[in-house]
Design a protein around this motif. Structure first.
Motif, PDB file in Angstrom:
ATOM      1  N   GLN A 165       0.826  -1.213   0.000  1.00 31.95           N
ATOM      2  CA  GLN A 165       0.000   0.000   0.000  1.00 31.95           C
ATOM      3  C   GLN A 165       0.863   1.268   0.000  1.00 31.95           C
ATOM      4  N   ASN A 166       2.187   1.059  -0.199  1.00 33.96           N
ATOM      5  CA  ASN A 166       3.160   2.154  -0.248  1.00 33.96           C
ATOM      6  C   ASN A 166       3.327   2.852   1.102  1.00 33.96           C
ATOM      7  N   LYS A 167       3.030   2.126   2.179  1.00 36.77           N
ATOM      8  CA  LYS A 167       3.282   2.658   3.518  1.00 36.77           C
ATOM      9  C   LYS A 167       4.692   2.266   3.958  1.00 36.77           C
ATOM     10  N   GLU A 168       5.386   3.237   4.498  1.00 39.50           N
ATOM     11  CA  GLU A 168       6.776   3.029   4.891  1.00 39.50           C
ATOM     12  C   GLU A 168       6.873   2.759   6.388  1.00 39.50           C
ATOM     13  N   VAL A 169       7.704   1.785   6.746  1.00 40.79           N
ATOM     14  CA  VAL A 169       7.997   1.495   8.149  1.00 40.79           C
ATOM     15  C   VAL A 169       9.511   1.585   8.328  1.00 40.79           C
ATOM     16  N   THR A 228      10.233  -7.782   3.816  1.00 45.02           N
ATOM     17  CA  THR A 228       8.935  -7.848   3.129  1.00 45.02           C
ATOM     18  C   THR A 228       8.795  -9.187   2.426  1.00 45.02           C
ATOM     19  N   ASP A 229       7.545  -9.644   2.334  1.00 46.99           N
ATOM     20  CA  ASP A 229       7.213 -10.890   1.639  1.00 46.99           C
ATOM     21  C   ASP A 229       5.942 -10.649   0.839  1.00 46.99           C
ATOM     22  N   ASN A 230       6.102 -10.534  -0.484  1.00 47.08           N
ATOM     23  CA  ASN A 230       4.966 -10.242  -1.368  1.00 47.08           C
ATOM     24  C   ASN A 230       4.207  -8.981  -0.926  1.00 47.08           C
ATOM     25  N   GLY A 231       4.967  -7.957  -0.563  1.00 49.32           N
ATOM     26  CA  GLY A 231       4.369  -6.689  -0.174  1.00 49.32           C
ATOM     27  C   GLY A 231       3.924  -6.602   1.261  1.00 49.32           C
ATOM     28  N   LYS A 232       4.058  -7.685   2.024  1.00 52.19           N
ATOM     29  CA  LYS A 232       3.684  -7.701   3.428  1.00 52.19           C
ATOM     30  C   LYS A 232       4.923  -7.471   4.285  1.00 52.19           C
ATOM     31  N   ILE A 233       4.823  -6.567   5.265  1.00 50.03           N
ATOM     32  CA  ILE A 233       5.965  -6.265   6.131  1.00 50.03           C
ATOM     33  C   ILE A 233       6.018  -7.254   7.287  1.00 50.03           C
TER      34      ILE A 233
END
Length: 458
Positions: free
Chosen positions: A365-369, A396-401
């Motif tokens: 979702q283009n959210k940065e951590v 990250t794994d497939n866009g999941k943090i």
């Protein structure tokens, strides 16, 4: 510096940077070659505007891997050198610092000024323990020093043996190791809370929650310097062991920013920021500082060394740290605006607002951590911080943090720990993060941490 107007303190520094540039251009083989390749004639740079527009920015990768150490030194020789020290190499590139016999006394004077300003070492019988890795030296003329490197058993033995002999102790070390020292000391019955133990740390971004955790273990009470002080210092081996440093007053500013969203955003310069940056001061007579925007528009620190005796006089050196520079008068205006003008430091020096290295991951979702947010979260609850080593990985794994956290070896029951960490994470970032806890000996990124290299975190 306490009585003169701040504008008088920085007066003349513009002339100093041009002198430092001419000195390097004339006497450093690497720098002479670089300017020739860029077709820059030093004698044509006669103003600060020309300096910032024409003098090239350099960094670790362009200086150290491709040049001999003599070529980056003043006058191209090492005959007057008393000490060479190295960076950790955690970035896969080693940088080096060099000190001369002539400048050794100046180093001790400078360090003692900082130590007395923070800890009043000339009024109290003080013992300093240097537990920095890789043989980084601490020069003093007036207080005894133990060079232990990263041996917590030696440090604990020294404290137990000398606890009745000194008014105060100063531990100088990197944050993951200081955590281990203090926690292991508790197991060995070191009476931390009965002693005045001060700490100086740095080497990476330090969260305010980490300071709170360590202060709790050591018995350091806010507003009671006699119980100890925990401060952060920022330096680089190739530049200086101290570029920015905290004091009690700048710590109080940071802590005020934690509880005041408007103040925090004014200092950090970011509307969405939930983490309070480090607030530190620097000596403009020692380093000329600039910032340049990175690819995302964040200010990166550019340092030029001003000391006329610098053996490696790096000019416009990009450290890769995200830093916002602020004058003393600007800070005064901001603090007065939010009703905390009484927190303004006594020394009228300029400020660095430190956000650390650019270390983060982005979800689909283009959210940065960022690592800074995770550090704040992991030390947010005292009982949680006591069950983890402080070593973690963001991935990250497939866009999941994902956040993988290493538990301490003695932790067997971690019921509810994942939920506690997730709750703390939600205070500092809006990114969705899946937390995974790993027993000490099953952490995927190595079990034993020798504390000689910095954690990668990402």
């Amino acid at each position: 510096m306490a009585t003169q107007p701040p504008e008088k303190i920085i007066a003349g520094c513009e002339k100093k940077i041009l002198k430092a540039f001419y000195r390097a251009a004339k006497n450093v083989p690497f720098y002479k070659k670089l300017l020739d390749e860029k077709r820059i004639r030093p004698e044509t740079i006669i103003s600060l505007k020309q300096f910032t527009q024409n003098v090239p920015v350099i960094d670790k990768e362009t200086v150290f891997p491709v040049n001999s150490l003599t070529d980056i030194c003043y006058e191209g020789f090492l005959d007057d050198v008393c000490l060479i020290y190295s960076s950790s190499g955690s970035s896969k590139v080693f940088s080096f610092g060099v000190e001369t016999w002539e400048n050794r006394e100046n180093l001790a004077v400078g360090l003692e000024f900082l130590l007395d300003n923070a800890f009043r070492i000339f009024d109290k019988k003080t013992f300093l323990i240097n537990c920095l890795p890789m043989g980084v030296k601490v020069f003093t003329r007036t207080i005894p020093v133990a060079e232990t490197s990263v041996r917590e058993d030696v440090i604990i033995a020294l404290i137990l043996k000398l606890k009745d002999e000194f008014d105060q102790f100063i531990l100088v070390g990197e944050s993951p190791f200081l955590k281990k020292v203090v926690e292991e000391g508790i197991k060995a019955s070191v009476p931390w809370k009965d002693l005045c133990v001060n700490c100086i740390t740095g080497g990476e971004y330090i969260s305010e929650t980490y300071r709170t955790y360590m202060s709790t273990l050591l018995g350091i009470e806010k507003g009671k310097p006699e119980s100890g002080i925990f401060i952060v210092n920022m330096g680089l081996s190739e530049l200086s062991l101290s570029i920015f440093s905290e004091n009690v007053e700048t710590i109080n500013i940071r802590q005020a920013a934690i509880h005041n969203d408007q103040l925090r955003r004014s200092l950090a310069g970011k509307e969405e920021r939930r983490v309070a940056p480090l607030i530190m001061q620097y000596f403009p007579q020692q380093t000329w500082l600039e910032t340049l925007p990175d690819e995302n528009g964040n200010p990166e620190l550019i340092v030029s060394m001003l000391h006329p005796k610098s053996k490696i006089p790096l000019i416009r050196y990009n450290t890769g740290d995200q830093v916002k520079l602020m004058s003393y008068l600007e800070m005064e205006k901001i603090l007065n605006k939010y009703g905390v003008g009484g927190l303004l430091p006594t020394l009228k020096l300029p400020f660095g607002i430190i956000s650390g290295k650019k270390l983060s991951v982005i979800d689909k979702q283009n959210k940065e951590v960022s690592v800074t947010e995770i550090k704040e979260a992991l030390y947010d609850k005292i009982d949680v911080a006591g069950k983890i080593t402080g070593n973690f990985r963001l991935l990250t794994d497939n866009g999941k943090i994902l956040l993988w956290v290493q538990l301490k070896s003695e932790v067997e029951n971690c019921n509810g720990l994942r939920e506690q960490i997730s709750d703390s994470i939600s205070k500092y970032t809006s990114g969705l993060i899946a937390v995974e806890l790993y027993p000490y000996d099953r952490f995927p990124y190595g079990v034993e941490h020798n504390f000689e290299r910095k954690n990668q975190y990402v």
